[in-house]
Motif scaffolding. Structure first.
Motif, short mmCIF file in Angstrom:
data_model
loop_
_atom_site.label_atom_id
_atom_site.label_comp_id
_atom_site.label_asym_id
_atom_site.label_seq_id
_atom_site.Cartn_x
_atom_site.Cartn_y
_atom_site.Cartn_z
N ARG A 19 37.91 29.24 73.40
CA ARG A 19 38.65 28.77 72.54
C ARG A 19 38.05 27.45 71.94
N SER A 21 38.12 24.59 68.98
CA SER A 21 39.18 23.64 68.26
C SER A 21 38.48 22.98 67.15
N TYR A 80 42.08 26.47 65.31
CA TYR A 80 41.28 27.14 66.33
C TYR A 80 40.75 28.41 66.19
#
Length: 127
Positions: A19, A21, A80
């Motif tokens: 993930r 960011s 994101y």
């Protein structure tokens, strides 16, 4: 000055997830759109995904559609990129980008549509 900072990159095995960011500083108002691009060694910068905050419209490249999801919070100027089912072909430096004014000059998949860029975060997928 506006700054975009990416984080969350790393080394994962094929089939794994990451993930990413991207946080924006230096602005008190939200962007018109934000996007993720990537660049592998020896290759041109490639569009990955974008989000147009007005209407919350998302765009994906054919190579990542169904595996990656772009999301965020325009009030926080944060975006994101959830990456699932990663493949070795996804290995690249991933860059976050933003544009602050609506334009019809370039489509959202065009890097030239964006006025601010982060420094990139490395994603490496091993086989």
């Amino acid at each position: 000055q506006v700054q975009l900072v990416e984080s969350g990159g790393g080394l994962v095995q094929a089939g794994g997830s990451l993930r990413l960011s991207c946080a924006v500083s230096g602005r008190t108002f939200g962007s018109y759109a934000m996007a993720w691009f990537r660049q592998a060694l020896g290759k041109e910068r490639e569009f990955v995904a974008a989000i147009r905050w007005r209407g919350v419209i998302t765009y994906y490249s054919d190579s990542v559609r169904g595996r990656f999801t772009i999301s965020g919070n325009n009030g926080k100027n944060t975006v994101y990129l959830q990456m699932n089912s990663l493949k070795p072909e996804d290995t690249a430096v991933y860059y976050c980008a933003a544009v602050w004014t609506a334009t019809t000059a370039r489509p959202m998949v065009d890097p030239d549509a964006y006025s601010n860029w982060g420094q990139g975060t490395q994603v490496t997928v091993s086989s």
